[in-house]
Design a protein around this motif. Structure first.
Motif, mmCIF file in Angstrom:
data_model
loop_
_atom_site.group_PDB
_atom_site.id
_atom_site.type_symbol
_atom_site.label_atom_id
_atom_site.label_comp_id
_atom_site.label_asym_id
_atom_site.label_seq_id
_atom_site.Cartn_x
_atom_site.Cartn_y
_atom_site.Cartn_z
ATOM 1 N N LEU A 128 -1.203 -1.962 -7.065
ATOM 2 C CA LEU A 128 -2.357 -1.193 -7.551
ATOM 3 C C LEU A 128 -3.637 -1.630 -6.854
ATOM 4 O O LEU A 128 -4.491 -0.797 -6.522
ATOM 5 C CB LEU A 128 -2.511 -1.370 -9.066
ATOM 6 C CG LEU A 128 -1.647 -0.499 -9.962
ATOM 7 C CD1 LEU A 128 -1.880 -0.846 -11.432
ATOM 8 C CD2 LEU A 128 -1.937 0.979 -9.736
ATOM 9 N N ARG B 76 -5.933 0.872 -4.665
ATOM 10 C CA ARG B 76 -7.357 1.085 -4.966
ATOM 11 C C ARG B 76 -8.207 0.783 -3.722
ATOM 12 O O ARG B 76 -9.157 1.517 -3.393
ATOM 13 C CB ARG B 76 -7.784 0.187 -6.122
ATOM 14 C CG ARG B 76 -9.188 0.479 -6.650
ATOM 15 C CD ARG B 76 -9.586 -0.525 -7.724
ATOM 16 N NE ARG B 76 -10.772 -0.102 -8.435
ATOM 17 C CZ ARG B 76 -12.023 -0.190 -7.979
ATOM 18 N NH1 ARG B 76 -12.245 -0.676 -6.752
ATOM 19 N NH2 ARG B 76 -13.041 0.228 -8.706
ATOM 20 N N ALA C 218 -7.959 3.557 -1.198
ATOM 21 C CA ALA C 218 -8.718 4.736 -1.632
ATOM 22 C C ALA C 218 -10.207 4.536 -1.395
ATOM 23 O O ALA C 218 -10.918 5.483 -1.007
ATOM 24 C CB ALA C 218 -8.439 5.004 -3.114
ATOM 25 N N GLN C 219 -10.698 3.316 -1.616
ATOM 26 C CA GLN C 219 -12.116 3.039 -1.370
ATOM 27 C C GLN C 219 -12.458 3.186 0.118
ATOM 28 O O GLN C 219 -13.511 3.737 0.473
ATOM 29 C CB GLN C 219 -12.452 1.620 -1.850
ATOM 30 C CG GLN C 219 -12.567 1.485 -3.371
ATOM 31 C CD GLN C 219 -12.878 0.059 -3.775
ATOM 32 O OE1 GLN C 219 -12.255 -0.878 -3.286
ATOM 33 N NE2 GLN C 219 -13.829 -0.105 -4.675
ATOM 34 N N THR D 218 -10.114 10.923 -4.035
ATOM 35 C CA THR D 218 -10.016 9.459 -3.935
ATOM 36 C C THR D 218 -10.632 8.792 -5.161
ATOM 37 O O THR D 218 -10.158 7.738 -5.612
ATOM 38 C CB THR D 218 -10.715 8.959 -2.659
ATOM 39 O OG1 THR D 218 -12.051 9.479 -2.605
ATOM 40 C CG2 THR D 218 -9.939 9.389 -1.423
ATOM 41 N N ASN D 219 -11.689 9.413 -5.702
ATOM 42 C CA ASN D 219 -12.281 8.863 -6.936
ATOM 43 C C ASN D 219 -11.286 8.910 -8.093
ATOM 44 O O ASN D 219 -11.248 8.001 -8.937
ATOM 45 C CB ASN D 219 -13.554 9.632 -7.305
ATOM 46 C CG ASN D 219 -14.709 9.319 -6.371
ATOM 47 O OD1 ASN D 219 -14.724 8.260 -5.727
ATOM 48 N ND2 ASN D 219 -15.676 10.218 -6.286
ATOM 49 N N ILE E 179 -8.910 6.037 -7.621
ATOM 50 C CA ILE E 179 -9.543 4.770 -8.024
ATOM 51 C C ILE E 179 -9.615 4.671 -9.554
ATOM 52 O O ILE E 179 -9.320 3.627 -10.144
ATOM 53 C CB ILE E 179 -10.951 4.666 -7.396
ATOM 54 C CG1 ILE E 179 -10.840 4.539 -5.877
ATOM 55 C CG2 ILE E 179 -11.720 3.487 -7.986
ATOM 56 C CD1 ILE E 179 -12.163 4.677 -5.145
ATOM 57 N N GLU E 180 -9.983 5.792 -10.193
ATOM 58 C CA GLU E 180 -10.114 5.802 -11.646
ATOM 59 C C GLU E 180 -8.770 5.522 -12.332
ATOM 60 O O GLU E 180 -8.690 4.723 -13.265
ATOM 61 C CB GLU E 180 -10.653 7.167 -12.090
ATOM 62 C CG GLU E 180 -10.817 7.301 -13.594
ATOM 63 C CD GLU E 180 -11.256 8.705 -13.990
ATOM 64 O OE1 GLU E 180 -10.820 9.175 -15.059
ATOM 65 O OE2 GLU E 180 -12.014 9.332 -13.221
ATOM 66 N N GLN E 181 -7.692 6.152 -11.846
ATOM 67 C CA GLN E 181 -6.380 5.946 -12.450
ATOM 68 C C GLN E 181 -5.833 4.556 -12.135
ATOM 69 O O GLN E 181 -5.142 3.949 -12.968
ATOM 70 C CB GLN E 181 -5.404 7.023 -11.963
ATOM 71 C CG GLN E 181 -5.727 8.422 -12.460
ATOM 72 C CD GLN E 181 -5.797 8.490 -13.978
ATOM 73 O OE1 GLN E 181 -4.906 8.035 -14.681
ATOM 74 N NE2 GLN E 181 -6.891 9.041 -14.498
ATOM 75 N N ALA E 182 -6.143 4.039 -10.955
ATOM 76 C CA ALA E 182 -5.735 2.675 -10.619
ATOM 77 C C ALA E 182 -6.416 1.669 -11.543
ATOM 78 O O ALA E 182 -5.786 0.707 -12.005
ATOM 79 C CB ALA E 182 -6.060 2.370 -9.157
ATOM 80 N N ASP E 183 -7.701 1.901 -11.835
ATOM 81 C CA ASP E 183 -8.424 1.017 -12.754
ATOM 82 C C ASP E 183 -7.847 1.100 -14.167
ATOM 83 O O ASP E 183 -7.743 0.089 -14.873
ATOM 84 C CB ASP E 183 -9.917 1.381 -12.777
ATOM 85 C CG ASP E 183 -10.639 0.980 -11.491
ATOM 86 O OD1 ASP E 183 -10.094 0.127 -10.760
ATOM 87 O OD2 ASP E 183 -11.738 1.514 -11.230
ATOM 88 N N THR F 217 -4.616 -0.797 -14.174
ATOM 89 C CA THR F 217 -4.900 -2.242 -14.087
ATOM 90 C C THR F 217 -5.322 -2.785 -15.441
ATOM 91 O O THR F 217 -4.910 -3.879 -15.857
ATOM 92 C CB THR F 217 -5.990 -2.509 -13.039
ATOM 93 O OG1 THR F 217 -5.551 -2.037 -11.757
ATOM 94 C CG2 THR F 217 -6.304 -3.993 -12.942
#
Length: 362
Positions: free
Chosen positions: A156, A160, A163-164, A178-179, A182-186, A189
């Motif tokens: 993860l 992330r 994607a950044q 990509t946002n 990042i949001e789903q990865a966060d 996590t």
């Protein structure tokens, strides 16, 4: 040499007459008509009736459910062959159940055949054995979850980061995708971190447990449903002892919030404290503990999840995450304490045992 006239040591008959009254094993004698002829004090306590009230009663009237069939008892009278059963569940007249080892044998009294029943209560030994097994299973499940969580968390982080980096190469319109990554990865996590549970050691400080309970009651009062009542039953004699206030507060808060959700907007939650003496926690005997009980009168915990209640991701509610009780178990375990639950419809009781004194060597 003592003179026989002045030797007042008890004889065999004295022991035979008096020892049954001091036995912890419950003894019941039935005649050939299967009516109760004698019970010792331990049996009176087990049956919640005095000998005078039990005399000449049949066994099935003294218990809500008789552990032995009438046919089996009559066979015993005929054959004289004794038998034993383990893990026999007795339901008493107060509807409480106990587990016993049962031995039935044939004896002769006043030239007449009788049946001697011996009941040895084994609830405590069975509970200790079950708790040790469940604790071992909980630790295995926790280690498995932690292993999986680390395996998930590492990719993860890479996902992330990629994607950044990709975001910098995209237009503002394209960055929406990509946002989202990042949001789903966060989000995942955060879920994994909760699965891993608390990893900081407790900061042990002497404190009053009732101060913590009052904070919990105040926190839940802000969103307490109108028809849910919280009652407090504190033992003011409990001394201060060493614990991490924040961690114990979180553990208790998780349990109280669970109780509120289970009640569905109507019911009573009782928070009770008592001293507990000579308790066994994870195989170690503790001379003095604080017992904090959270009791609700809700529908009870389904039988199918009672043995795995404190495992991660196990919940009795459709919308539950199954993490609150697992986290509470971890927090109490960090204090070398014990968290357990007894539940039936109308009564669910979570109990926390927190050591006040040092352990005793067994």
């Amino acid at each position: 040499m003592l003179n026989s006239s002045t030797d007042h040591r008890p004889d065999k008959l004295y022991y035979q007459q008096n020892l049954p009254n001091h036995m912890v094993t419950a003894v019941i004698v039935l005649n050939s008509q299967l009516a109760i002829q004698y019970v010792n004090p331990a049996a009176e306590a087990l049956l919640i009736k005095s000998f005078n009230k039990l005399k000449n009663q049949r066994l099935e009237t003294a218990l809500f459910n008789s552990p032995i069939s009438e046919q089996r008892l009559k066979q015993l009278l005929t054959s004289g062959q004794e038998f034993s059963d383990s893990d026999v569940v007795l339901e008493r007249l107060d509807k409480r159940t106990i587990t016993v080892e049962l031995t039935a044998s044939s004896i002769e009294l006043d030239m007449q055949p009788h049946i001697l029943l011996e009941f040895k209560q084994i609830d405590q030994q069975k509970q200790i054995s079950e708790e040790a097994f469940q604790h071992q299973q909980w630790e295995s499940a926790r280690d498995l979850i932690r292993g999986l969580a680390h395996e998930i968390k590492n990719p993860l982080g890479g996902l992330r980061g990629a994607a950044q980096l990709l975001t910098k190469e995209l237009t503002v319109d394209q960055q929406e995708y990509t946002n989202m990554i990042i949001e789903q990865a966060d989000r995942l996590t955060n879920l994994v971190d909760r699965l891993l549970g608390p990893n900081q050691l407790p900061k042990m400080v002497y404190n009053n447990i009732h101060v913590v309970l009052e904070k919990v009651a105040q926190l839940v009062s802000f969103n307490l449903p109108e028809h849910v009542t919280i009652l407090k039953d504190y033992d003011p004699s409990l001394p201060e002892f060493s614990f991490d206030e924040d961690k114990i507060q979180q553990a208790i808060l998780n349990i109280v919030n669970n109780a509120i959700q289970v009640l569905g907007g109507n019911g009573v939650i009782r928070i009770k404290t008592r001293a507990a003496i000579n308790k066994t926690i994870n195989g170690k005997r503790i001379k003095l503990c604080a017992r904090i009980s959270i009791i609700d009168n809700g529908p009870g915990i389904p039988d199918k999840i009672q043995d795995t209640l404190f495992y991660p991701m196990v919940s009795g509610r459709d919308n539950g995450t199954g993490l609150g009780l697992s986290i509470s178990q971890t927090l109490i375990n960090q204090h070398k304490g014990k968290l357990y639950c007894v539940s039936r419809p109308g009564h669910t009781e979570f109990s926390l045992l927190l050591p006040i004194s040092e352990e005793i060597t067994l």
